[in-house]
Design a protein around this motif. Sequence first.
Motif, PDB file in Angstrom:
ATOM      1  N   GLY A 203       0.690  -1.239   0.056  1.00 47.86           N
ATOM      2  CA  GLY A 203      -0.178  -0.561   0.112  1.00 47.86           C
ATOM      3  C   GLY A 203       0.940   1.319   0.149  1.00 47.86           C
ATOM      4  O   GLY A 203       0.186   2.206   0.148  1.00 47.86           O
ATOM      5  N   SER A 204       1.993   1.205   0.200  1.00 52.61           N
ATOM      6  CA  SER A 204       3.128   2.531  -0.239  1.00 52.61           C
ATOM      7  C   SER A 204       3.616   2.481  -1.527  1.00 52.61           C
ATOM      8  O   SER A 204       3.730   1.752  -2.196  1.00 52.61           O
ATOM      9  N   PRO A 205       4.334   3.878  -1.731  1.00 50.83           N
ATOM     10  CA  PRO A 205       4.806   4.001  -2.844  1.00 50.83           C
ATOM     11  C   PRO A 205       6.072   3.255  -3.389  1.00 50.83           C
ATOM     12  O   PRO A 205       6.687   3.138  -4.622  1.00 50.83           O
ATOM     13  N   THR A 206       6.913   2.329  -2.313  1.00 50.94           N
ATOM     14  CA  THR A 206       7.599   1.652  -2.001  1.00 50.94           C
ATOM     15  C   THR A 206       6.706   0.228  -3.271  1.00 50.94           C
ATOM     16  O   THR A 206       7.730  -1.082  -3.694  1.00 50.94           O
ATOM     17  N   ALA A 207       6.109  -0.084  -3.112  1.00 48.06           N
ATOM     18  CA  ALA A 207       5.576  -1.026  -4.206  1.00 48.06           C
ATOM     19  C   ALA A 207       5.011  -0.553  -5.277  1.00 48.06           C
ATOM     20  O   ALA A 207       5.348  -1.849  -5.842  1.00 48.06           O
ATOM     21  N   TRP A 208       5.379  -0.500  -5.697  1.00 50.79           N
ATOM     22  CA  TRP A 208       5.287   0.923  -6.882  1.00 50.79           C
ATOM     23  C   TRP A 208       6.305   0.948  -8.470  1.00 50.79           C
ATOM     24  O   TRP A 208       7.394   1.908  -7.182  1.00 50.79           O
ATOM     25  N   PRO A 209       6.516   0.487  -8.860  1.00 49.40           N
ATOM     26  CA  PRO A 209       5.363  -0.011 -10.427  1.00 49.40           C
ATOM     27  C   PRO A 209       5.795  -2.102  -9.697  1.00 49.40           C
ATOM     28  O   PRO A 209       6.654  -2.701  -8.351  1.00 49.40           O
ATOM     29  N   PRO A 210       5.115  -3.011  -9.147  1.00 50.86           N
ATOM     30  CA  PRO A 210       4.620  -4.386  -8.879  1.00 50.86           C
ATOM     31  C   PRO A 210       5.615  -4.807 -10.319  1.00 50.86           C
ATOM     32  O   PRO A 210       5.898  -4.353 -11.127  1.00 50.86           O
ATOM     33  N   VAL A 211       6.270  -6.164  -9.154  1.00 52.49           N
ATOM     34  CA  VAL A 211       7.102  -6.952  -9.977  1.00 52.49           C
ATOM     35  C   VAL A 211       6.907  -8.097 -10.397  1.00 52.49           C
ATOM     36  O   VAL A 211       6.110  -8.876  -9.946  1.00 52.49           O
ATOM     37  N   LEU A 212       7.216  -8.744 -11.904  1.00 53.66           N
ATOM     38  CA  LEU A 212       6.962 -10.056 -11.880  1.00 53.66           C
ATOM     39  C   LEU A 212       8.157 -10.995 -12.625  1.00 53.66           C
ATOM     40  O   LEU A 212       9.055  -9.835 -13.728  1.00 53.66           O
ATOM     41  N   ASP A 213       8.459 -11.899 -12.165  1.00 52.30           N
ATOM     42  CA  ASP A 213       9.558 -12.396 -12.899  1.00 52.30           C
ATOM     43  C   ASP A 213       9.271 -13.213 -13.651  1.00 52.30           C
ATOM     44  O   ASP A 213       8.202 -14.434 -13.441  1.00 52.30           O
ATOM     45  N   ALA A 214       9.662 -13.491 -14.415  1.00 56.50           N
ATOM     46  CA  ALA A 214       9.330 -13.540 -16.112  1.00 56.50           C
ATOM     47  C   ALA A 214       9.695 -14.619 -16.103  1.00 56.50           C
ATOM     48  O   ALA A 214      10.933 -15.709 -15.664  1.00 56.50           O
ATOM     49  N   ARG A 215       9.031 -15.936 -16.963  1.00 57.95           N
ATOM     50  CA  ARG A 215       9.312 -17.665 -17.396  1.00 57.95           C
ATOM     51  C   ARG A 215       8.977 -17.543 -18.749  1.00 57.95           C
ATOM     52  O   ARG A 215      10.014 -18.050 -19.216  1.00 57.95           O
ATOM     53  N   THR A 216       8.306 -16.765 -19.652  1.00 58.32           N
ATOM     54  CA  THR A 216       8.137 -16.820 -21.089  1.00 58.32           C
ATOM     55  C   THR A 216       7.775 -15.357 -21.303  1.00 58.32           C
ATOM     56  O   THR A 216       7.417 -14.423 -20.421  1.00 58.32           O
ATOM     57  N   VAL A 217       8.213 -15.150 -22.006  1.00 59.62           N
ATOM     58  CA  VAL A 217       7.957 -14.120 -23.243  1.00 59.62           C
ATOM     59  C   VAL A 217       7.790 -13.798 -24.723  1.00 59.62           C
ATOM     60  O   VAL A 217       8.711 -14.334 -25.040  1.00 59.62           O
ATOM     61  N   THR A 218       6.548 -13.560 -25.148  1.00 57.94           N
ATOM     62  CA  THR A 218       6.054 -14.390 -26.689  1.00 57.94           C
ATOM     63  C   THR A 218       5.489 -12.737 -26.953  1.00 57.94           C
ATOM     64  O   THR A 218       4.672 -12.014 -26.804  1.00 57.94           O
ATOM     65  N   LYS A 219       5.893 -12.312 -28.205  1.00 50.63           N
ATOM     66  CA  LYS A 219       5.834 -11.257 -29.161  1.00 50.63           C
ATOM     67  C   LYS A 219       4.047 -11.447 -30.001  1.00 50.63           C
ATOM     68  O   LYS A 219       4.627 -12.383 -30.032  1.00 50.63           O
ATOM     69  N   VAL A 220       3.226 -10.490 -29.029  1.00 47.26           N
ATOM     70  CA  VAL A 220       1.923 -11.021 -30.273  1.00 47.26           C
ATOM     71  C   VAL A 220       2.036  -9.659 -31.045  1.00 47.26           C
ATOM     72  O   VAL A 220       2.195  -8.267 -30.784  1.00 47.26           O
ATOM     73  N   PRO A 221       0.376  -9.750 -31.402  1.00 38.84           N
ATOM     74  CA  PRO A 221       0.398  -8.869 -32.488  1.00 38.84           C
ATOM     75  C   PRO A 221      -0.429  -7.350 -31.386  1.00 38.84           C
ATOM     76  O   PRO A 221      -0.858  -7.692 -30.289  1.00 38.84           O
ATOM     77  N   GLU A 222      -0.370  -5.984 -31.839  1.00 42.64           N
ATOM     78  CA  GLU A 222      -1.519  -5.279 -30.881  1.00 42.64           C
ATOM     79  C   GLU A 222      -2.923  -5.803 -31.241  1.00 42.64           C
ATOM     80  O   GLU A 222      -3.334  -5.967 -31.664  1.00 42.64           O
ATOM     81  N   PRO A 223      -3.568  -5.835 -30.048  1.00 38.89           N
ATOM     82  CA  PRO A 223      -4.871  -6.391 -29.877  1.00 38.89           C
ATOM     83  C   PRO A 223      -6.443  -5.795 -30.753  1.00 38.89           C
ATOM     84  O   PRO A 223      -5.154  -3.672 -30.489  1.00 38.89           O
ATOM     85  N   THR A 224      -6.863  -5.308 -30.858  1.00 36.43           N
ATOM     86  CA  THR A 224      -7.904  -4.948 -31.507  1.00 36.43           C
ATOM     87  C   THR A 224      -7.619  -3.451 -30.577  1.00 36.43           C
ATOM     88  O   THR A 224      -7.750  -2.666 -31.124  1.00 36.43           O
ATOM     89  N   ASN A 225      -8.831  -3.420 -29.756  1.00 37.32           N
ATOM     90  CA  ASN A 225      -8.544  -2.498 -28.417  1.00 37.32           C
ATOM     91  C   ASN A 225      -7.250  -2.633 -27.475  1.00 37.32           C
ATOM     92  O   ASN A 225      -6.931  -3.639 -26.644  1.00 37.32           O
ATOM     93  N   PRO A 226      -6.258  -1.173 -27.978  1.00 33.39           N
ATOM     94  CA  PRO A 226      -5.236  -1.598 -26.672  1.00 33.39           C
ATOM     95  C   PRO A 226      -5.298  -1.021 -25.382  1.00 33.39           C
ATOM     96  O   PRO A 226      -4.397  -1.304 -25.048  1.00 33.39           O
ATOM     97  N   TYR A 227      -6.098  -0.805 -25.354  1.00 35.41           N
ATOM     98  CA  TYR A 227      -6.747  -0.585 -24.050  1.00 35.41           C
ATOM     99  C   TYR A 227      -7.654  -0.935 -22.637  1.00 35.41           C
ATOM    100  O   TYR A 227      -8.422  -1.536 -23.083  1.00 35.41           O
ATOM    101  N   GLU A 228      -7.154  -0.631 -21.191  1.00 39.34           N
ATOM    102  CA  GLU A 228      -7.648  -1.997 -20.423  1.00 39.34           C
ATOM    103  C   GLU A 228      -8.340  -0.652 -19.703  1.00 39.34           C
ATOM    104  O   GLU A 228      -8.705   0.362 -19.977  1.00 39.34           O
ATOM    105  N   LYS A 229      -9.837  -1.486 -19.000  1.00 36.44           N
ATOM    106  CA  LYS A 229     -10.621  -0.689 -18.854  1.00 36.44           C
ATOM    107  C   LYS A 229     -10.885  -0.567 -17.027  1.00 36.44           C
ATOM    108  O   LYS A 229     -10.340  -1.929 -16.929  1.00 36.44           O
TER     109      LYS A 229
END
Length: 230
Positions: A203-229
């Motif tokens: 809940g503090s600024p030190t937790a931002w941005p979150p971190v993900l330890d990657a297992r796989t990274v795959t290139k993909v096409p840009e989605p039709t809707n590039p934005y999130e709600k």
Amino acid sequence: MRRYGGPFLLLLIGAAVLRVSLFGDLYLRYVQAGLRPYLIVSGAALVLLALTTAALRPAHTHSHTHGGSRLAWLLTLPALALLLFPPPALGSYSAEREAARRAAQGVGTFPALPDGDPVTLTVAEYGSRAVYDSGRSLKGRTVRLTGFVTRDDDGTWYVTRLVVSCCAADATTAKAEIRNATAPPTDTWVTVTGTWHPKGTLGSPTAWPPVLDARTVTKVPEPTNPYEKP
């Protein structure tokens, strides 16, 4: 042709609006899907107004209107550019311009994640759980995030999405720092699978941005809707 400068400008703008909304999904670069009917109606109204104005406009106009007509013809250039070359969706430049300001959220528990790994989350959902979830629902889970690549000057890179409530003008940034993987080029769309890496105080600024330890990274096409709600 001077007398048709105004109607021609309206026609171009109307045609551009119809092009991105009626004849494709380009409108999703600028507004949410629910606004499509309003864009279609607006574009059609502009086209109808242009045709009606041209048909009713008298053949002879006074000379003092010539300056306005020339201005109208100049204004057709950006309208024509919109029709022929619609701008791309917001990307890393827009994301980097926004300061790391976060919405006022309190620490609390979140609903349980669905069974099965990897679980697909939006980047915003992942960030909320990583930074604010006192129940630590991400612990021990494998998640899948999709977004475009942004990076800092020091080489740190992120999977990023822009979150849009209504239109592109109100976009905010959601992102997750990716570790243990080589960064693709900036603005490349990728799907990253990995596990939550706890960071900072919940809940503090030190937790931002979150971190993900990657297992796989795959290139993909840009989605039709590039934005999130949100």
